[in-house]
Design a protein around this motif. Structure first.
Motif, PDB file in Angstrom:
ATOM      1  N   ASN A  27       0.818  -1.203   0.000  1.00 24.07           N
ATOM      2  CA  ASN A  27       0.000   0.000   0.000  1.00 24.07           C
ATOM      3  C   ASN A  27       0.861   1.265   0.000  1.00 24.07           C
ATOM      4  O   ASN A  27       1.451   1.638   1.006  1.00 24.07           O
ATOM      5  CB  ASN A  27      -0.927  -0.002   1.225  1.00 24.07           C
ATOM      6  CG  ASN A  27      -1.948   1.120   1.177  1.00 24.07           C
ATOM      7  OD1 ASN A  27      -2.222   1.674   0.127  1.00 24.07           O
ATOM      8  ND2 ASN A  27      -2.509   1.447   2.327  1.00 24.07           N
ATOM      9  N   ARG A  28       0.983   1.892  -1.189  1.00 29.11           N
ATOM     10  CA  ARG A  28       1.645   3.192  -1.356  1.00 29.11           C
ATOM     11  C   ARG A  28       3.084   3.178  -0.838  1.00 29.11           C
ATOM     12  O   ARG A  28       3.508   4.049  -0.075  1.00 29.11           O
ATOM     13  CB  ARG A  28       0.828   4.296  -0.703  1.00 29.11           C
ATOM     14  CG  ARG A  28      -0.611   4.373  -1.191  1.00 29.11           C
ATOM     15  CD  ARG A  28      -1.309   5.650  -0.777  1.00 29.11           C
ATOM     16  NE  ARG A  28      -0.715   6.786  -1.484  1.00 29.11           N
ATOM     17  CZ  ARG A  28      -1.159   8.045  -1.366  1.00 29.11           C
ATOM     18  NH1 ARG A  28      -2.198   8.310  -0.580  1.00 29.11           N
ATOM     19  NH2 ARG A  28      -0.580   9.033  -2.022  1.00 29.11           N
ATOM     20  N   LEU A  29       3.841   2.204  -1.284  1.00 28.35           N
ATOM     21  CA  LEU A  29       5.235   2.053  -0.879  1.00 28.35           C
ATOM     22  C   LEU A  29       6.142   2.904  -1.759  1.00 28.35           C
ATOM     23  O   LEU A  29       6.062   2.857  -2.985  1.00 28.35           O
ATOM     24  CB  LEU A  29       5.643   0.581  -0.988  1.00 28.35           C
ATOM     25  CG  LEU A  29       7.131   0.262  -0.784  1.00 28.35           C
ATOM     26  CD1 LEU A  29       7.569   0.610   0.639  1.00 28.35           C
ATOM     27  CD2 LEU A  29       7.391  -1.211  -1.086  1.00 28.35           C
ATOM     28  N   SER A  30       7.007   3.685  -1.123  1.00 27.61           N
ATOM     29  CA  SER A  30       8.017   4.466  -1.832  1.00 27.61           C
ATOM     30  C   SER A  30       9.359   4.309  -1.128  1.00 27.61           C
ATOM     31  O   SER A  30       9.439   4.449   0.102  1.00 27.61           O
ATOM     32  CB  SER A  30       7.641   5.955  -1.876  1.00 27.61           C
ATOM     33  OG  SER A  30       6.466   6.174  -2.619  1.00 27.61           O
ATOM     34  N   LEU A  31      10.406   4.006  -1.886  1.00 21.56           N
ATOM     35  CA  LEU A  31      11.764   3.952  -1.323  1.00 21.56           C
ATOM     36  C   LEU A  31      12.786   3.969  -2.447  1.00 21.56           C
ATOM     37  O   LEU A  31      12.455   3.750  -3.618  1.00 21.56           O
ATOM     38  CB  LEU A  31      11.959   2.739  -0.411  1.00 21.56           C
ATOM     39  CG  LEU A  31      11.754   1.330  -0.973  1.00 21.56           C
ATOM     40  CD1 LEU A  31      12.994   0.818  -1.690  1.00 21.56           C
ATOM     41  CD2 LEU A  31      11.405   0.369   0.161  1.00 21.56           C
ATOM     42  N   GLU A  32      14.040   4.233  -2.093  1.00 21.90           N
ATOM     43  CA  GLU A  32      15.140   4.273  -3.042  1.00 21.90           C
ATOM     44  C   GLU A  32      16.326   3.504  -2.479  1.00 21.90           C
ATOM     45  O   GLU A  32      16.584   3.537  -1.276  1.00 21.90           O
ATOM     46  CB  GLU A  32      15.563   5.722  -3.329  1.00 21.90           C
ATOM     47  CG  GLU A  32      14.498   6.576  -4.010  1.00 21.90           C
ATOM     48  CD  GLU A  32      14.932   8.017  -4.191  1.00 21.90           C
ATOM     49  OE1 GLU A  32      14.480   8.648  -5.168  1.00 21.90           O
ATOM     50  OE2 GLU A  32      15.732   8.504  -3.355  1.00 21.90           O
ATOM     51  N   VAL A  33      17.052   2.836  -3.373  1.00 19.13           N
ATOM     52  CA  VAL A  33      18.273   2.125  -3.011  1.00 19.13           C
ATOM     53  C   VAL A  33      19.371   2.621  -3.947  1.00 19.13           C
ATOM     54  O   VAL A  33      19.176   2.686  -5.164  1.00 19.13           O
ATOM     55  CB  VAL A  33      18.108   0.600  -3.152  1.00 19.13           C
ATOM     56  CG1 VAL A  33      19.414  -0.113  -2.808  1.00 19.13           C
ATOM     57  CG2 VAL A  33      16.975   0.095  -2.257  1.00 19.13           C
ATOM     58  N   PHE A  34      20.526   2.968  -3.371  1.00 15.71           N
ATOM     59  CA  PHE A  34      21.595   3.579  -4.147  1.00 15.71           C
ATOM     60  C   PHE A  34      22.722   2.591  -4.436  1.00 15.71           C
ATOM     61  O   PHE A  34      22.894   1.603  -3.719  1.00 15.71           O
ATOM     62  CB  PHE A  34      22.144   4.792  -3.380  1.00 15.71           C
ATOM     63  CG  PHE A  34      21.148   5.911  -3.265  1.00 15.71           C
ATOM     64  CD1 PHE A  34      21.062   6.879  -4.248  1.00 15.71           C
ATOM     65  CD2 PHE A  34      20.276   5.982  -2.190  1.00 15.71           C
ATOM     66  CE1 PHE A  34      20.144   7.913  -4.161  1.00 15.71           C
ATOM     67  CE2 PHE A  34      19.345   6.999  -2.089  1.00 15.71           C
ATOM     68  CZ  PHE A  34      19.272   7.970  -3.079  1.00 15.71           C
ATOM     69  N   PRO A  35      23.504   2.851  -5.491  1.00  9.60           N
ATOM     70  CA  PRO A  35      24.599   1.947  -5.846  1.00  9.60           C
ATOM     71  C   PRO A  35      25.564   1.730  -4.681  1.00  9.60           C
ATOM     72  O   PRO A  35      25.936   2.677  -3.979  1.00  9.60           O
ATOM     73  CB  PRO A  35      25.293   2.681  -7.005  1.00  9.60           C
ATOM     74  CG  PRO A  35      24.220   3.516  -7.614  1.00  9.60           C
ATOM     75  CD  PRO A  35      23.365   3.963  -6.454  1.00  9.60           C
TER      76      PRO A  35
END
Length: 263
Positions: free
Chosen positions: A41-49
């Motif tokens: 439900n409305r998941l937002s995230l970022e993963v960086f190198p």
């Protein structure tokens, strides 16, 4: 208990290798007249190198569903997910991704060397590079001396390591692991942890789901905590530990609102 504030630590000058934006995944079940179940439900995230990123949550939190979206196995209801800046709905350079599912199954009559040769051909690795590549990954996962043995003779921990070896045979830029220490004894979990640390030292990006929080705390740069399909907290492990004045396991229980004696 109210949801904890969600924060995202961004690294200056870096673009994410994996990005999820307002992701919703729904399933329709036959129970009670086509009831809709919201898995994510409305998941937002970022993963960086170069990060080791832990994707945490109790059973049924939506971790595996999210992983399956990233791999193109499950359709998105709303929102989007990107790998290498390409929407996962579109063709992605799968050669740049390594994947270890929670439950592995291989042709157990094959040896480790034969299995890796099979996967190397799937990835169209040049014939001259296959032998050296197999030598490298078997040494990395600690199976070089067992390379000629049939996989059916392997222990659970050894089977998990050959799973990691096949996920690494194509030298992926991004490694996605679904519960890599599931069912392993303490020595097996330690071996997986050491492998993840070695991958980190080689500059690999590792995104893995887990509920083994003691292992996560030692290897992850950042984590996200998912509960009932919703993101409850994300950030550096050290920041979460400092915020809640306890170890990661206790912080996790506080974030999801767990109270002893209550389900």
């Amino acid at each position: 208990m109210p949801a904890q504030a969600v924060t995202t630590a961004k690294l200056p000058g870096m673009k994410p290798i994996l990005k999820i934006e307002d992701l919703v995944v729904e399933y329709r079940t036959r129970e009670f007249g086509q009831r809709v179940t919201v898995a994510v439900n409305r998941l937002s995230l970022e993963v960086f190198p170069g990060e080791v990123f832990g994707f945490l949550g109790p059973n049924g939190a939506g971790k595996t569903t999210t992983v399956n979206v990233l791999l193109g196995f499950v359709p998105v209801t709303r929102g989007a997910a990107y790998i290498f800046n390409v929407n996962v709905r579109d063709p992605i350079a799968r050669q740049r991704i390594g994947y270890l599912p929670e439950l592995t199954y291989y042709y157990k009559f094959l040896t480790a060397e034969e299995l890796l040769r099979f996967y190397a051909r799937i990835f169209r690795i040049p014939r001259a590079e296959i032998g050296p590549r197999i030598d490298e990954v078997l040494k990395l996962v600690g199976l070089d001396t067992a390379r000629k043995r049939p996989i059916k003779t392997y222990s659970k921990g050894m089977q998990q390591r050959i799973g990691l070896a096949q996920a690494l045979i194509n030298e992926p830029d991004l490694l996605i692991l679904d519960e890599p220490t599931s069912g392993l004894d303490p020595i097996g979990r330690m071996n997986v942890r050491e492998m993840i640390q070695r991958l980190k030292s080689k500059g690999k990006t590792v995104f893995f789901s887990s509920h083994e929080l003691g292992e996560v705390e030692t290897v992850c740069d950042r984590v996200a905590i998912l509960h009932q399909g919703e993101l409850k907290a994300t950030g550096r492990v050290s920041d979460l530990v400092e915020k809640y004045k306890c170890n990661l396991e206790q912080a996790f229980l506080k974030v999801i609102g767990y109270e002893p004696g209550h389900e």
